[in-house]
Design an enzyme around this catalytic site. Sequence first.
Site, short mmCIF file in Angstrom:
data_model
loop_
_atom_site.label_atom_id
_atom_site.label_comp_id
_atom_site.label_asym_id
_atom_site.label_seq_id
_atom_site.Cartn_x
_atom_site.Cartn_y
_atom_site.Cartn_z
N GLU A 1 0.83 -1.22 0.00
CA GLU A 1 0.00 0.00 0.00
C GLU A 1 0.86 1.27 0.00
O GLU A 1 0.51 2.28 0.61
CB GLU A 1 -0.97 0.01 1.19
CG GLU A 1 -1.85 -1.20 1.29
CD GLU A 1 -2.58 -1.54 -0.01
OE1 GLU A 1 -2.72 -0.67 -0.87
OE2 GLU A 1 -2.99 -2.70 -0.16
N GLY A 2 1.97 1.21 -0.71
CA GLY A 2 2.92 2.32 -0.74
C GLY A 2 3.94 2.13 0.35
O GLY A 2 3.60 2.16 1.54
#
Length: 603
Positions: free
Chosen positions: A443-444
């Site tokens: 998620e980053g």
Amino acid sequence: MPTYTPPLRDMHFVLHELLGVVERLRPLPAHAELDVDTVNAVLEEAGRFAADVVQPLNAVGDAQGCTLNRADHSVTTPAGFAAAYAQYVAGGWPALAADPAHGGQGLPHTLNLCLYEMLNSASQAWAMYPGLSHGAYECLHAHGTPDQQATYLPPLAQGTWTGTMCLTEPHCGTDLGLLRTRAEPQADGTYRLTGEKIFISAGEHDLADNIVHLVLARLPDAPAGTKGISLFVVPKWCPTAEGKLGVRNAIRCTALEHKMGIHGNATCQMVLDGAVGTLVGEPHRGLAAMFVMMNGARLFVGNQSLGLTEVAYQNAVAYARERQQMRAPGGAQCPQQPADPILVHPDVRKMLLTARAYAEGGRALMLYAGLRQDVSLSHPDAEERQAALDELALLTPIVKAFLTDNGWLATSQCVQVFGGHGYIREWGMEQFLRDARINMIYEGTNTIQSLDLLGRKVLGDGGRKLQSLGRQISAFIDTHGVREDLQDFITPLAQLTRQVTQLTTEIGLKSVGQPAWVGAVAVDYLRVVGHLVFAYLFARMAQVALDAQRTQAERGQPADPFYAAKLHTARFYVTKLLPETAGLIRSAHSGAAPLMAMDAALF
């Protein structure tokens, strides 16, 4: 085997005594009927489900993993996962924070975060199946067409269908501008998508009737880079006009990733071979729509590490109470025993208090962010909604990166408490550590979160969002700064507030014409700001605890040991963990030169 007890008392403290969520949310029309008893009843039942139904599956899921049938591309989850999910759906849990217009219960997102903290403590791998569905629901709720909403939102809210986000491709991860999946428009208004996606959590499984994939792809006329990305909803089974399951769509799992942790969750390689999809939002503006799901997922990932921090701490404390090793520094504490429990040793206490402080600080931050999310979605005043949305935007990368970094540190410390026993599977501690490692990546990555915080959320708007948070902190300092009993917390908070202001100004000035400067200092900067938020929340928690102790004394009531423990934890945080900021600030001052001066050929 590990055990888990839901931390209901601390959740009550944060929700009711620190944040006053019922008082804050009842003026909002969407939550006008909310009351403390309802909140507490939901927490109790959620905790029971997490501890009794999900937690026993954690070790099973880790040992068994998921199985792919290559003949039909189906995935079988570990024993008990599907049955637990059926109980989850029957209990109405997927609908907790969903819109009543689509079959939801309309309860606050803040409460939903408590549910998921407990599920993540019980089994992060299991919790990922329903967790991603909520993000898909929110994305379609915000950007879906009326037909898409009518088709997909009710079954997502009910949990009979689950959701995924399909972004990453074999040749590109964070740099989504490189993605190649293409979408060809059809005469009937649909699109045919072709391409490959990897690292798709819960991309295929046997828990739900249908899986709703949100897929990023390019239209034929798409410009290069991120400005040419569109978003599509691509179901596993194409719904009929009546909302029933129709034909099998051409999106399939072709392989499962073999991972360090979260074995019980199916992390899939997906192939789209002319799969039918419909456009979500505007053409070429897919990232804007997908960010609704991505930002929700970033809060969810922070919550994953919060859950792991809590359960690791609980088990490490239990072990430290029982494990005997040597004598206490000042002499035997248990002379009738051959040795004292390791809880008497200072460094063991330091490790345990580190995990405890990161759990309690993380919970306060997580639920504070959840409250801002609820206000941003439901407040009748547009300015209040925007102010909450701005603050949530500032806090989201901090929640994701700071809490997952802390979770990795805390679970590692808790393994250390167990000594050699922590390194073997029998005790279950090493699973918490392995599971926690992914949270800093997906998620980053946490570096991406740091760049987002410094580059977009702080420098990108001239510091407006950070200044707003600073005014809140300064108001607290001005109101309580004269209190002698709060000086242990106010003094370091005020000092760090000044240092963050100075550091931000310096970075803003030195980054002009030096593009590497922001990238060089962003990780240090996020961690400093993370500590600033923690210091603020711990100061507020200390103020609440001290006031409660005073009230009990005035009323002649017995002292509640919960408040004493809260104050001990807060003092440990500000004296042993907060000083990390001094080294981080010094590192940030050194800028980019120590990193970029070395010739690439010398690496």
